[in-house]
Design a protein around this motif. Sequence first.
Motif, PDB file in Angstrom:
ATOM      1  N   SER A 160     -10.557 -13.953  10.893  1.00 51.79           N
ATOM      2  CA  SER A 160     -11.855 -13.611  11.494  1.00 51.79           C
ATOM      3  C   SER A 160     -12.247 -14.653  12.531  1.00 51.79           C
ATOM      4  O   SER A 160     -11.759 -15.767  12.531  1.00 51.79           O
ATOM      5  N   HIS A 200       0.798  -1.225   0.000  1.00 56.62           N
ATOM      6  CA  HIS A 200       0.000   0.000   0.000  1.00 56.62           C
ATOM      7  C   HIS A 200       0.836   1.284   0.000  1.00 56.62           C
ATOM      8  O   HIS A 200       0.296   2.363  -0.244  1.00 56.62           O
ATOM      9  N   VAL A 212      -6.257  -4.813  10.727  1.00 54.74           N
ATOM     10  CA  VAL A 212      -7.485  -5.489  11.157  1.00 54.74           C
ATOM     11  C   VAL A 212      -8.028  -6.388  10.050  1.00 54.74           C
ATOM     12  O   VAL A 212      -8.442  -7.532  10.291  1.00 54.74           O
ATOM     13  N   SER A 213      -7.991  -5.903   8.819  1.00 53.15           N
ATOM     14  CA  SER A 213      -8.528  -6.692   7.700  1.00 53.15           C
ATOM     15  C   SER A 213      -7.695  -7.938   7.427  1.00 53.15           C
ATOM     16  O   SER A 213      -8.185  -8.921   6.868  1.00 53.15           O
ATOM     17  N   ALA A 214      -6.424  -7.919   7.849  1.00 53.14           N
ATOM     18  CA  ALA A 214      -5.546  -9.058   7.595  1.00 53.14           C
ATOM     19  C   ALA A 214      -5.612 -10.119   8.695  1.00 53.14           C
ATOM     20  O   ALA A 214      -5.111 -11.227   8.521  1.00 53.14           O
ATOM     21  N   ARG A 215      -6.238  -9.763   9.832  1.00 53.55           N
ATOM     22  CA  ARG A 215      -6.327 -10.735  10.921  1.00 53.55           C
ATOM     23  C   ARG A 215      -7.377 -11.797  10.609  1.00 53.55           C
ATOM     24  O   ARG A 215      -8.406 -11.496  10.016  1.00 53.55           O
ATOM     25  N   GLU A 218      -5.470   4.408   8.791  1.00 47.80           N
ATOM     26  CA  GLU A 218      -5.303   3.552   7.610  1.00 47.80           C
ATOM     27  C   GLU A 218      -4.573   2.263   7.977  1.00 47.80           C
ATOM     28  O   GLU A 218      -4.978   1.159   7.592  1.00 47.80           O
ATOM     29  N   ALA A 230      -6.645  -0.133   9.895  1.00 47.38           N
ATOM     30  CA  ALA A 230      -7.623  -0.811   9.037  1.00 47.38           C
ATOM     31  C   ALA A 230      -6.963  -1.935   8.236  1.00 47.38           C
ATOM     32  O   ALA A 230      -7.533  -3.030   8.099  1.00 47.38           O
ATOM     33  N   HIS A 231      -5.764  -1.684   7.705  1.00 40.72           N
ATOM     34  CA  HIS A 231      -5.063  -2.729   6.957  1.00 40.72           C
ATOM     35  C   HIS A 231      -4.754  -3.923   7.863  1.00 40.72           C
ATOM     36  O   HIS A 231      -4.927  -5.088   7.447  1.00 40.72           O
TER      37      HIS A 231
END
Length: 447
Positions: free
Chosen positions: A447, A270, A442-445, A436, A439-440
Amino acid sequence: MRHSLAGLLSDYAAGRLLPTAAIEAAIASAQSCRHEIRAFAEIDGLGARLSAAVSDYRYRDRTARPLEGIPVAVKDLFDTAGLATRYGSPAYSENMPSADAEVIRTLRKKGAAVIGKTTTHEFAWGVTTASERFGDTLNPWDHSKIPGGSSGGMAAAIAYGTVSAGLGTDTGGSVRIPAALCGVVGFKPTFGLLSTQGVFPLAPSLDHVGVMGRSVGDVEMVASALGIRSDTAPRTSRYRIGIAGNTNDLPISSGVQRSFEKARVILEPHYDVVEVRDLPSFKRGFDVFAGIVLAEGGMVHFSRHDREYVQASYGSETASRLAIAEQTTIGAYADSQQARRAFVQQLDNAMADLDFMLLPTCPCTAPVLGADRITIDSWSGSIREALMSYTAPFNLAGMPAVSLPIFQAEEDGMPVGLQIAARRGRDNGLLAFASEVEAHLVSARPS
């Protein structure tokens, strides 16, 4: 208090929840938190309930302020009118300020309810939030570990779930270190951006007021109420991010290194990521920092009390440091400040073409209670030096920096912090970037 601040305000505005109910729950949680992990020095049930009643009325009257009805806590280094403020010291057991610190006044004017004072290392001079007189504050993740310090009570109270945000102070890492060790977010702004009026000083040329929260969004909301707004302007190019290279002979555990590398891999697609290898010696930076704190701390305390009172009334750790401070000279202090200027110039140069720099917040996860020294791989030294090695340089430079949790260490499951630093005055952009990054990650952890 597992709500985000934005979620709490939304529930209030929609009538799904009353401030009196949320603040009553926070008071009850603070009492449990105080009993279980000793994170609160004082709880202001009466004041918080009165504030909550006003907030209920303001929502009915549609005159709600930006933080209306938000329960917060503040480190016991901030003066609070009519509420015991001990600065973590038995010497101030009977201290009752007549006025709020400036930032506390601002929080109250914005509608926040201060439910209590969180524990601090005595006079903020330490990184463990241990106390011979009041008992050690415990890490909510593992009660055999320290929460970090000196704002350890604030980080512990957020991690425990009592509040979602609050205020701490940061002279060499005292907001960011406990944030990292307790798995929350800690933000130290540019030097002087938030007023220290009404805050007991440790080293005035290094002291910063900081904001702590469960998430970057929670920190942003409090910071905005205090006048620091996140940058929402669209970018026209990719951020250039510097990764601190292993050139400083600093300690780092294998677990923290692995967590940091995981975060780097996630972020690299990113941003334009480069290695930074011309940094000043952070080891030298810590030595300079320690010399300045010793001299300025000595001047702060000996301007208030004579040595006999200090030795009789202060905790033994602080009294011992002040005995050493008596031996320092103006010449030694001048040398430290001169070395600081050279250090800061080199750090400025290293960051001149970067938007932000990433590095670990601490070199290890939370150490065990009662330890004075630590071994991290081949490095051995004091816990104070280990935990402050990566954070104190940004106090020397007055640069804004934030710590946010990344991946827990594989070996013990404890939190690890990622530190993001920016050039002076770039606080708004730093908070937006930290959001930012959060967010990156968290989205990679999973679920």
